[in-house]
Design a protein around this motif. Sequence first.
Motif: not given
Length: 125
Positions: A13-22
């Motif tokens: 989930l943290a990685f998904i948030v990172f990718e979505a922001v990026k």
Amino acid sequence: MRVAWGGLAVFCLAFIVFEAVKHGWMAGVSALAFLILPDLTMLIGAREGGGGRISPRAVPFYNAAHRAWVPLLLLVGYIFVPIGGVPTWTAGLAWLAHVAADRAFGYGLRERDGSRRVRAVTADR
């Protein structure tokens, strides 16, 4: 084991948030869709279920969508053949996060009749 699944879910989930922001909204939309998609398999033959069960017709689809190796194959495949770009990557992460969260909360696969599969508890655990 449930703690390990929970850790994997939080990491994904943290990685998904990172990718979505990026990468923007498309990565977020694909992640949200694949966070929900595995549970939509319960709707197959929804009127036949009941009492905490899903329809016996839905069980093979539900169990296939809730195995960790399926999104892992998607992620490994993306590493070698990056088809679809970032939405494919975040979809695989979201699917894996869904499976990991289910395992962390104690939800597993289903029996043939649609009831939850119960693990045998032994004294040596």
